[in-house]
Scaffold this active site. Structure first.
Site, short mmCIF file in Angstrom:
data_model
loop_
_atom_site.label_atom_id
_atom_site.label_comp_id
_atom_site.label_asym_id
_atom_site.label_seq_id
_atom_site.Cartn_x
_atom_site.Cartn_y
_atom_site.Cartn_z
N GLY A 174 -21.42 -28.90 28.83
CA GLY A 174 -20.40 -29.87 29.21
C GLY A 174 -19.03 -29.32 28.88
O GLY A 174 -18.55 -29.47 27.77
N THR A 175 -18.44 -28.66 29.84
CA THR A 175 -17.15 -28.03 29.59
C THR A 175 -16.59 -27.56 30.91
O THR A 175 -17.27 -27.61 31.94
CB THR A 175 -17.33 -26.84 28.64
OG1 THR A 175 -16.05 -26.33 28.32
CG2 THR A 175 -18.12 -25.74 29.30
#
Lengths: 198, 329
Positions: B112-113
């Site tokens: 998640g980035t």
């Protein structure tokens, strides 16, 4: 969604591969060369898991070169194919390489040859071969239109027909393809068939 | 504790959960007349905690035992005094294989980035957000996702933070050793190959690394994408992470090779901002770094919330009707 296919003609062998590097829905690169030039007269088109593909093909390339340095003569295509298959078979029950390979080569005495090597170490000497989702379209097209001793132009035209079929019928078709050829003058890149520029 | 003698005349399933562990043992008791000590305060629906007194007949439950391994002698219930085989607790589930798969999925971070990097005329531009999320919880808004491997090479972090930090640090060590052994700096090609080979050897063991190695070496700017599946790609433009499709859209439409440093920085910043706007797992601060012939420099670190209002300032609303004070007579 990777497509690799190849065929043998009169005095040459052809390998075609897509050039997309994909990660789930993302296309990271559309000019990734998946046909490795093994030595002066051998081409190896590989498809499969990213890490395995690069590592295994480089391993084979270095070992083929080592044989030549040690013994002064290059391996024949048949010997290289059997070496590859042996490596895949040895690793199969421990840490299998998920790579499918189409090996094309030209030997001075036996002429052009094409080998189909599966990820579970199947080995067949064939006139035409295909891997991946594209094989569903390419194999039947090649079965219909292929004949022995095709010229380079005929073979390129057949390859183009297969590429067009893959482009129009495969739901997530790769954007670009590269065609490489090996004949008595050596292994080299022939041309690209692009729809996008990277 | 009340001693209660009762007849159980219906089919009940009793789950016994001891205080020390959570192994489930199920029995079916039908039409048995049992003397047992029942702690009334523990009675909750079908859960009983009880122990059979020694005088009653020893009921043979061996045929009804679940496939869970026997646990050690802390429970006196069905123990005949001999210690059980060494064992471990199994989770309370009927589908162990699915549970195993799900627990690996839970531990494996979902990247998640948003990180991106691209090569242009003046070098390499590297940018990333700074949010760390665990499922729906934002654990940090200030994570450093651009890792400084050495003064002329940067790595980006996507996936497991520990994995990325450790292996980048390890790569920095190997690069320095190469410098000392060969009296010249390692190339970006070599550094990325070192990392890719290491990650390949740990393939399948649960590492989660999706990184880009950006640097400037003798051949000029270099950019490689390396991931924990063992893949390594050379390229001019990459974006990695859950927000990467959003970033690619902005990056692809605005990219030209002949950008100046400021224009490229603005493109990178804008791409990160748009990714953080749409992707819930990206946010925080958009950091932008530039790798030039003399090494890397940090150009900016702007909070994406503030960037939003600088790109889309609040327009005063058009007032159609205004309320006025009523005139008091």
């Amino acid at each position: 969604m990777e497509c690799v296919f190849g065929m043998v003609g009169k005095g040459f062998a052809l390998v075609v591969a897509d050039t997309s590097a994909v990660n789930s829905i993302l296309v990271h690169k559309s000019n990734e060369d998946k046909i490795m030039v093994l030595d002066s007269h051998k081409l190896m088109g590989a498809s499969g898991e990213a890490g395995d593909r690069a590592q295994f093909t480089e391993y084979v390339q270095k070992n083929v070169a080592l044989y030549q340095y040690r013994n002064g003569i290059p391996l024949t295509t048949k010997a290289a194919a059997n070496f590859m298959r042996g490596e895949l078979a040895t690793a199969l029950r421990k840490n299998p390489y998920m790579v499918n390979i189409v090996l094309a080569g030209f030997d001075r005495d036996t002429g052009p040859s094409l080998y189909f090597i599966d990820y579970i170490a199947t080995l067949h000497k064939v006139d035409k071969a295909a891997f991946g989702y594209g094989s569903y379209f390419a194999l039947s097209m090649m079965d219909r239109h292929y004949h022995q001793d095709m010229t380079v132009d005929e073979a390129i035209r057949l390859a183009e027909q297969c590429i067009e079929e893959i482009r129009s019928r495969l739901v997530v078709a790769p954007q670009n393809f590269v065609i490489k050829i090996v004949d008595e003058d050596g292994a080299r890149e022939h041309s690209w068939r692009r729809t996008t520029r990277d | 504790m009340n001693r209660v003698k009762y007849r159980i005349s219906w089919f009940i399933v009793v789950q016994e959960i001891t205080s020390s562990n959570t192994v489930v043992r199920t029995f079916f008791l039908l039409n048995q007349r049992v003397n047992d000590l029942v702690d009334i305060s523990q009675l909750k629906g079908f859960r009983f905690e009880f122990s059979l007194s020694v005088e009653i007949m020893k009921l043979d439950f061996s045929g009804l035992e679940s496939s869970a391994p026997l646990y050690g002698g802390s429970n006196e219930l069905l123990s005949d005094g001999f210690s059980a085989a060494p064992s471990f607790d199994l989770p309370v589930t009927s589908d162990f294989d699915g549970f195993q798969k799900n627990s690996i999925q839970m531990v494996k971070p979902a990247k998640g980035t948003t990180t991106l990097a691209f090569i242009f005329k003046e070098g390499v531009m590297v940018a990333a957000d700074s949010r760390a999320s665990m499922g729906g919880y934002i654990s940090s808004q200030s994570v450093k996702k651009i890792i400084e491997i050495n003064p002329y090479m940067l790595g980006t972090m996507a996936g497991g933070a520990a994995d990325c930090q450790f292996w980048h640090r390890n790569l920095g060590i190997k690069c320095r050793l190469h410098e000392l052994a060969n009296k010249r700096r390692i190339s970006v090609t070599g550094a990325s190959k070192l990392l890719a080979n290491i990650l390949y050897s740990y393939r399948g063991m649960g590492l989660s690394v999706g990184t880009m190695i950006a640097g400037w070496d003798e051949k000029g700017p270099g950019l490689y994408y390396v991931d924990s599946e063992g893949g390594r790609l050379k390229g001019t433009k990459f974006s990695v992470g859950s927000g990467s499709p959003y970033a690619y859209g902005v990056l692809d439409s605005g990219y030209k090779y002949d950008l100046t440093v400021d224009e490229a920085a603005e493109l990178a910043r804008r791409a990160i901002y748009h990714a953080t706007f749409r992707d819930g797992a990206s946010g925080g601060v958009a950091s932008v770094y530039h790798v030039g012939p003399n090494g890397w420099t940090k150009l900016s670190g702007d909070d994406v919330g503030e960037l939003h209002y600088s790109y889309y300032p609040v327009e005063p609303a058009i007032v159609e009707q205004e309320m006025t004070e009523a005139v008091v007579a």
